[in-house]
Design a protein around this motif. Sequence first.
Motif, mmCIF file in Angstrom:
data_model
loop_
_atom_site.group_PDB
_atom_site.id
_atom_site.type_symbol
_atom_site.label_atom_id
_atom_site.label_comp_id
_atom_site.label_asym_id
_atom_site.label_seq_id
_atom_site.Cartn_x
_atom_site.Cartn_y
_atom_site.Cartn_z
ATOM 1 N N ARG A 126 82.276 9.343 63.615
ATOM 2 C CA ARG A 126 82.287 8.275 62.601
ATOM 3 C C ARG A 126 83.619 7.554 62.591
ATOM 4 O O ARG A 126 83.675 6.335 62.482
ATOM 5 N N ARG A 127 84.683 8.322 62.662
ATOM 6 C CA ARG A 127 86.018 7.726 62.674
ATOM 7 C C ARG A 127 86.184 6.830 63.902
ATOM 8 O O ARG A 127 86.745 5.736 63.809
ATOM 9 N N TRP A 148 86.778 2.855 63.815
ATOM 10 C CA TRP A 148 87.932 2.258 64.476
ATOM 11 C C TRP A 148 87.493 1.185 65.462
ATOM 12 O O TRP A 148 88.093 0.110 65.530
ATOM 13 N N MET A 149 86.451 1.456 66.221
ATOM 14 C CA MET A 149 85.961 0.481 67.202
ATOM 15 C C MET A 149 85.478 -0.791 66.506
ATOM 16 O O MET A 149 85.743 -1.897 66.971
ATOM 17 N N ARG A 150 84.782 -0.633 65.387
ATOM 18 C CA ARG A 150 84.316 -1.793 64.631
ATOM 19 C C ARG A 150 85.501 -2.613 64.142
ATOM 20 O O ARG A 150 85.519 -3.837 64.251
ATOM 21 N N TRP A 151 86.517 -1.939 63.596
ATOM 22 C CA TRP A 151 87.724 -2.627 63.141
ATOM 23 C C TRP A 151 88.389 -3.364 64.302
ATOM 24 O O TRP A 151 88.762 -4.536 64.171
ATOM 25 N N TYR A 152 88.525 -2.715 65.428
ATOM 26 C CA TYR A 152 89.188 -3.296 66.591
ATOM 27 C C TYR A 152 88.455 -4.549 67.076
ATOM 28 O O TYR A 152 89.075 -5.581 67.334
#
Length: 65
Positions: free
Chosen positions: A5-6, A10-14
Amino acid sequence: MTWLRRGVRWMRWYVRELTGESAYERYVAHVRKDRPAATVPSRREFERMRTDRQESDPRQGFRCC
């Protein structure tokens, strides 16, 4: 599963940062913090202002399409 999930978060944020998708949310937070009485433009108005600013600045390059 927590690390998965983390990682996805993080990938979505990036990706959002890389594509500029989060620029509107940052702009709205900035306007509400610095000028609470100001009217916040819609997403469409914001994107129009952003595009106009990029096209008027020669340092931003040019837009071919």
